[in-house]
Design an enzyme around this catalytic site. Structure first.
Site, mmCIF file in Angstrom:
data_model
loop_
_atom_site.group_PDB
_atom_site.id
_atom_site.type_symbol
_atom_site.label_atom_id
_atom_site.label_comp_id
_atom_site.label_asym_id
_atom_site.label_seq_id
_atom_site.Cartn_x
_atom_site.Cartn_y
_atom_site.Cartn_z
ATOM 1 N N GLN A 47 0.853 -1.190 0.000
ATOM 2 C CA GLN A 47 0.000 0.000 0.000
ATOM 3 C C GLN A 47 0.887 1.238 0.000
ATOM 4 O O GLN A 47 1.868 1.301 0.735
ATOM 5 C CB GLN A 47 -0.882 -0.017 1.250
ATOM 6 C CG GLN A 47 -1.830 1.145 1.396
ATOM 7 C CD GLN A 47 -2.726 0.984 2.623
ATOM 8 O OE1 GLN A 47 -3.156 -0.108 2.957
ATOM 9 N NE2 GLN A 47 -3.011 2.085 3.288
ATOM 10 N N ARG A 59 1.380 14.767 12.990
ATOM 11 C CA ARG A 59 0.611 13.532 12.829
ATOM 12 C C ARG A 59 1.362 12.432 13.565
ATOM 13 O O ARG A 59 2.501 12.135 13.253
ATOM 14 C CB ARG A 59 0.450 13.177 11.351
ATOM 15 C CG ARG A 59 -0.339 14.202 10.554
ATOM 16 C CD ARG A 59 -0.492 13.768 9.103
ATOM 17 N NE ARG A 59 -1.078 14.794 8.291
ATOM 18 C CZ ARG A 59 -2.382 14.871 7.986
ATOM 19 N NH1 ARG A 59 -3.221 13.974 8.443
ATOM 20 N NH2 ARG A 59 -2.826 15.844 7.215
ATOM 21 N N HIS A 62 1.790 7.164 15.611
ATOM 22 C CA HIS A 62 0.839 6.104 15.270
ATOM 23 C C HIS A 62 1.519 4.752 15.068
ATOM 24 O O HIS A 62 2.675 4.689 14.676
ATOM 25 C CB HIS A 62 0.108 6.437 13.959
ATOM 26 C CG HIS A 62 -0.616 7.734 13.994
ATOM 27 N ND1 HIS A 62 -0.733 8.539 12.887
ATOM 28 C CD2 HIS A 62 -1.265 8.381 14.993
ATOM 29 C CE1 HIS A 62 -1.435 9.617 13.199
ATOM 30 N NE2 HIS A 62 -1.758 9.550 14.471
ATOM 31 N N LYS A 72 7.193 0.724 7.223
ATOM 32 C CA LYS A 72 6.924 1.844 6.326
ATOM 33 C C LYS A 72 8.229 2.380 5.747
ATOM 34 O O LYS A 72 9.270 2.330 6.401
ATOM 35 C CB LYS A 72 6.245 2.995 7.092
ATOM 36 C CG LYS A 72 4.909 2.641 7.694
ATOM 37 C CD LYS A 72 4.373 3.798 8.519
ATOM 38 C CE LYS A 72 3.045 3.438 9.178
ATOM 39 N NZ LYS A 72 2.577 4.509 10.065
ATOM 40 N N HIS A 119 5.245 5.859 14.765
ATOM 41 C CA HIS A 119 5.768 6.808 13.787
ATOM 42 C C HIS A 119 4.938 8.084 13.801
ATOM 43 O O HIS A 119 3.711 8.038 13.943
ATOM 44 C CB HIS A 119 5.718 6.192 12.377
ATOM 45 C CG HIS A 119 6.039 7.177 11.312
ATOM 46 N ND1 HIS A 119 5.078 7.741 10.511
ATOM 47 C CD2 HIS A 119 7.225 7.710 10.932
ATOM 48 C CE1 HIS A 119 5.661 8.584 9.674
ATOM 49 N NE2 HIS A 119 6.960 8.579 9.905
ATOM 50 N N TYR A 132 4.395 7.463 1.693
ATOM 51 C CA TYR A 132 4.981 6.324 2.392
ATOM 52 C C TYR A 132 4.367 5.015 1.946
ATOM 53 O O TYR A 132 3.182 4.911 1.665
ATOM 54 C CB TYR A 132 4.917 6.484 3.913
ATOM 55 C CG TYR A 132 3.565 6.722 4.523
ATOM 56 C CD1 TYR A 132 2.883 5.702 5.158
ATOM 57 C CD2 TYR A 132 2.989 7.988 4.506
ATOM 58 C CE1 TYR A 132 1.651 5.914 5.743
ATOM 59 C CE2 TYR A 132 1.761 8.220 5.091
ATOM 60 C CZ TYR A 132 1.094 7.175 5.708
ATOM 61 O OH TYR A 132 -0.135 7.397 6.274
ATOM 62 N N LYS A 169 -8.166 13.138 17.578
ATOM 63 C CA LYS A 169 -7.729 11.778 17.943
ATOM 64 C C LYS A 169 -6.294 11.791 18.474
ATOM 65 O O LYS A 169 -5.998 11.161 19.490
ATOM 66 C CB LYS A 169 -7.841 10.861 16.715
ATOM 67 C CG LYS A 169 -7.397 9.440 16.959
ATOM 68 C CD LYS A 169 -7.574 8.578 15.730
ATOM 69 C CE LYS A 169 -6.401 8.778 14.816
ATOM 70 N NZ LYS A 169 -6.342 7.857 13.692
ATOM 71 N N ASP A 170 -5.391 12.526 17.792
ATOM 72 C CA ASP A 170 -3.991 12.557 18.218
ATOM 73 C C ASP A 170 -3.802 13.287 19.546
ATOM 74 O O ASP A 170 -2.856 13.013 20.275
ATOM 75 C CB ASP A 170 -3.111 13.183 17.138
ATOM 76 C CG ASP A 170 -2.871 12.236 15.967
ATOM 77 O OD1 ASP A 170 -3.295 11.067 16.044
ATOM 78 O OD2 ASP A 170 -2.261 12.674 14.976
#
Length: 184
Positions: A47, A59, A62, A72, A119, A132, A169-170
């Site tokens: 992906q 960001r 995660h 990644k 990350h 990525y 969320k973060d």
């Protein structure tokens, strides 16, 4: 292509050879055979993701849990970011240690992030486009993370936190203490 291991085992900086002339430049961003030869790791990316963000967007940090953990390969198409990884492998000698590097469209460096690492990145330029590759598909039920300002990690993000732009969320991610039963 130059591939060097960071202070965190199995985490590598990839510095591609860039061929420039009056038309522009060409680079090979990934070569599985060269990567495997240099690292001993067999990676099958499934992906590709791309993200656009403005200055101050943070960001992360995660990761996906269990069998959905993702390796990644991070690269910046436009702009500059501070890319940060945290080793969350409990049996690793570098457990809960972090590494950071500036990745940019100018330096063309890439960061290989192994499975079982958290990350995140902070955009340092006015805008940035990040691409990525992942070796596992996104699995919503397995997503998790660590709060960016975790006291145990003590990450220097290079900018003032008052200028950070985070998702809701973060902002609510748990600490290392909560996730890994760390005392103190």
């Amino acid at each position: 292509m130059s591939i060097k291991e960071t202070i965190l085992k199995d985490c590598f900086i990839i510095d591609p050879k860039v061929f420039k002339d009056k038309r522009g430049y060409f680079l090979e961003s990934f070569n599985q055979e060269s990567f495997q030869k240099a690292t001993g790791l067999q990676i099958d990316f499934v992906q590709d993701n791309e993200s656009f963000s403005t200055k101050g967007v943070l960001r992360g940090l995660h990761f996906q849990k269990g069998k959905y953990s993702q390796a990644k390969l991070i690269r910046v198409i436009s702009g500059e970011i501070l890319d940060v990884v945290v080793d969350i492998r409990p049996d690793s000698p570098t457990f809960l240690q972090h590494f950071s590097i500036k990745l940019s469209s100018n330096n063309k460096k890439q960061l290989f992030v192994p499975k079982h690492f958290a990350h995140g990145f902070l955009v340092l330029s006015e805008t940035a486009i990040i691409n990525y590759k992942c070796d596992e598909y996104y699995h919503k039920e397995s997503e998790s993370g660590i709060i960016y300002n975790d006291r145990h990690l003590n990450i220097d993000w290079l900018l003032e936190s008052k200028d950070f732009i985070l998702s809701e969320k973060d902002q609510k991610l748990p600490s290392c203490r909560e996730l890994f039963s760390i005392k103190g």
